[in-house]
Design an enzyme around this catalytic site. Structure first.
Site, PDB file in Angstrom:
ATOM      1  CE1 TYR A 160     -33.700  35.281  13.879  1.00 46.97           C
ATOM      2  CE2 TYR A 160     -34.012  33.602  12.376  1.00 46.97           C
ATOM      3  CZ  TYR A 160     -33.136  34.308  12.708  1.00 46.97           C
ATOM      4  OH  TYR A 160     -31.758  34.139  12.550  1.00 46.97           O
TER       5      TYR A 160
ATOM      6  CE1 TYR B   3     -29.284  37.584  11.345  1.00 50.49           C
ATOM      7  CE2 TYR B   3     -28.073  36.164   9.696  1.00 50.49           C
ATOM      8  CZ  TYR B   3     -28.951  36.305  11.118  1.00 50.49           C
ATOM      9  OH  TYR B   3     -28.704  35.331  11.885  1.00 50.49           O
TER      10      TYR B   3
ATOM     11  CG  ASP C 182     -21.257  36.752   6.724  1.00 48.09           C
ATOM     12  OD1 ASP C 182     -21.291  35.802   6.089  1.00 48.09           O
ATOM     13  OD2 ASP C 182     -22.148  37.353   7.472  1.00 48.09           O
TER      14      ASP C 182
ATOM     15  CE  LYS D  61     -27.827  30.557   6.756  1.00 48.18           C
ATOM     16  NZ  LYS D  61     -27.442  32.092   7.123  1.00 48.18           N
TER      17      LYS D  61
HETATM   18  C1  PLP Z   1     -27.039  32.626   8.054  1.00 49.34           C
HETATM   19  C2  PLP Z   1     -25.913  33.831   7.976  1.00 49.34           C
HETATM   20  C3  PLP Z   1     -24.885  33.966   9.329  1.00 49.34           C
HETATM   21  C4  PLP Z   1     -25.329  33.068  10.528  1.00 49.34           C
HETATM   22  O1  PLP Z   1     -25.197  31.656  10.581  1.00 49.34           O
HETATM   23  P1  PLP Z   1     -25.497  30.693  11.541  1.00 49.34           P
HETATM   24  O2  PLP Z   1     -25.041  29.448  11.204  1.00 49.34           O
HETATM   25  O3  PLP Z   1     -26.825  30.914  11.580  1.00 49.34           O
HETATM   26  O4  PLP Z   1     -25.181  31.195  13.099  1.00 49.34           O
HETATM   27  C5  PLP Z   1     -24.083  34.916   9.087  1.00 49.34           C
HETATM   28  N1  PLP Z   1     -23.912  35.715   8.047  1.00 49.34           N
HETATM   29  C6  PLP Z   1     -24.796  35.445   7.016  1.00 49.34           C
HETATM   30  C7  PLP Z   1     -24.465  36.337   5.839  1.00 49.34           C
HETATM   31  C8  PLP Z   1     -25.768  34.354   7.118  1.00 49.34           C
HETATM   32  O5  PLP Z   1     -26.760  34.391   5.973  1.00 49.34           O
END
Ligand code: PLP
Length: 430
Positions: free
Chosen positions: A21, A149, A250, A279
């Site tokens: 970014y 996101y 997510d 993560k």
């Molecule tokens: C970080 C994140 C993603 C993307 O994960 P990457 O490993 O960076 O591709 C998707 N959804 C949420 C909620 C996130 O915090």
């Protein structure tokens, strides 16, 4: 490291390496790291910083952890990676068994992906194929609240907040999804029935073309660090059931204890049809993600033609990543995180609250081991970061959000160092 070497390194970095970014032609400054241990990041220039970001939600047990190191080292003695097509192995089997065990009930099938964004792509593809295979190909859109996101690949981008995600730049290449207003009732406030009305109306009007609702449970993370009422999520589950949509949660940022529950879905006592994890999955050691789904989704996707799910990353089920994930989950299952996160939450509430009185601050919010101070106008990242480094802390704000989600092992004085640094920096900020 000597000063000239650092300068040469940083100059090369600036001229040739993209960072997340940022601009390639006018990049933000970078700091070179030489070591990280526990909650500390050590810079080449000699500073030792208390980490407030857990390397973007990942390093929940701290850096250079003996158990995690051991897991990687031991796995390399056997093998580091083999293709997952036609082959399987103990680290992957153990990992998927544990994930099925600890996630909300009904999630019984695991797809191992290589990053969070890919796991979201997989989740969305599963939802589309689920309906297509049942002759419902017109259910091909997604509905999602604003301020979300879900990653940086194209399908994931299409369900990110349209403003933050710069959709106007990509209108011709992004699938047009349906956006609902973001949830407004805060986590700890009285639930307001109006909060669900727009989502309900949109689903009512569009369910014929909707494959799934995708949402970050309880905390909207990179799209605004907003913490919302569990009833909203409960109602999402209900609406999906009533109108025949799949629910995709997510949990990539919220998973593994960060919000005070092992998974944020537990705040609302719901199970999604599809769940994304990433993560913190490997305790911050390497990239690995997972898409879990229900038996019904798996059956629906693979019944009839084409009968397979056409997705298979080269590094699917990477054994090193699975091994370290298993070690991280073992630490999680020992259960210390519960008390650690509860303590962090208490201290964040106490220590960040005074920021509310600062002129530059619009809002303070805390849930679990997440602390957010929202400022009235966007902060100057380069400047404030410099000040943070001077104060011995690593915090990386974006826009109007100065936020921390430290490793769970952080001590009280170390956390105090983070919160004091935020207070000081924002006090000096006009
Ligand atoms: C970080 C994140 C993603 C993307 O994960 P990457 O490993 O960076 O591709 C998707 N959804 C949420 C909620 C996130 O915090």
């Amino acid at each position: 490291m000597n000063k000239d070497n650092i300068q040469t390194n940083l100059l090369f970095d600036q001229q040739h390496i993209w960072h997340p970014y940022t601009s390639a032609i006018n990049p933000l400054p970078c700091y070179q790291v030489v070591k990280a241990e526990g909650v500390y990041i050590h810079l080449a220039s000699g500073e030792k910083l208390v980490d407030g970001v857990s390397s973007w939600w990942t390093a929940i047990h701290g850096y250079n952890h003996p158990e995690l190191n051991k897991a990687v080292q031991e796995q390399t003695q056997d093998f580091s990676h083999v293709m997952f097509g036609g082959l399987t192995h103990q680290p992957a089997i153990d990992l998927c068994r544990t994930l099925i065990d600890i996630t909300p009930s009904g999630l019984d099938r695991v797809f191992l992906a290589d990053s969070g964004s890919v796991s979201v792509e997989v989740a969305m593809k599963m939802a589309l194929q689920y309906w297509a295979c049942q002759g419902n190909g017109n259910k091909h859109k997604f509905i999602t609240p604003r301020n979300g996101y879900h990653g940086d690949t194209f399908a994931a981008m299409s369900v990110c907040d349209p403003v933050n995600g710069m959709h106007s730049l990509f209108t011709d290449s992004l699938n047009q999804q349906i956006f609902a207003p973001s949830p407004q009732t805060r986590f700890d406030k009285q639930w307001n029935e109006d909060d669900i009305a727009s989502l309900e109306e949109l689903i009512h009007n569009h369910h014929h073309e909707l494959a799934a609702l995708i949402i970050e449970p309880i905390v909207q993370n990179a799209g605004g660090m907003r913490i919302y009422h569990p009833e909203y999520l409960k109602r999402c589950r209900q609406l999906c059931d009533d109108y025949g949509l799949l629910l995709i949660c997510d949990e990539i940022a919220t998973g593994f204890g960060r919000t005070g529950k092992l998974f944020a879905c537990e705040h609302a006592d719901i199970s999604p049809d599809i769940m994304c994890l990433g993560k913190a999955l490997t305790g911050g050691y390497m990239t690995l993600a997972a898409t879990l789904c229900s038996e019904d989704v798996a059956q629906g996707v693979c019944q009839g033609e084409p009968g397979v799910f056409m997705h298979g990353p080269t590094f699917m089920g990477n054994a090193l990543a699975c091994a370290v994930a298993n070690a991280s989950l073992k630490l999680i299952q020992q259960g210390d995180w519960q008390q650690q996160v509860a303590q962090i939450e208490q201290q964040l509430k106490n220590d960040l609250l005074p920021c509310k009185n600062l002129e530059s601050v619009a809002d303070v919010r805390v849930l679990g081991a997440i602390g957010v101070v929202e400022t009235k106008s966007a902060v100057n990242v380069a400047e404030i970061q410099k000040e943070f480094v001077k104060q011995g802390v690593w915090i990386r704000p974006f826009g109007k959000l100065v936020y921390i989600m430290p490793p769970y092992i952080i001590s009280q004085p170390q956390l105090k160092q983070l919160t004091s640094a935020i207070y000081k920096a924002l006090k000096n900020n006009k």
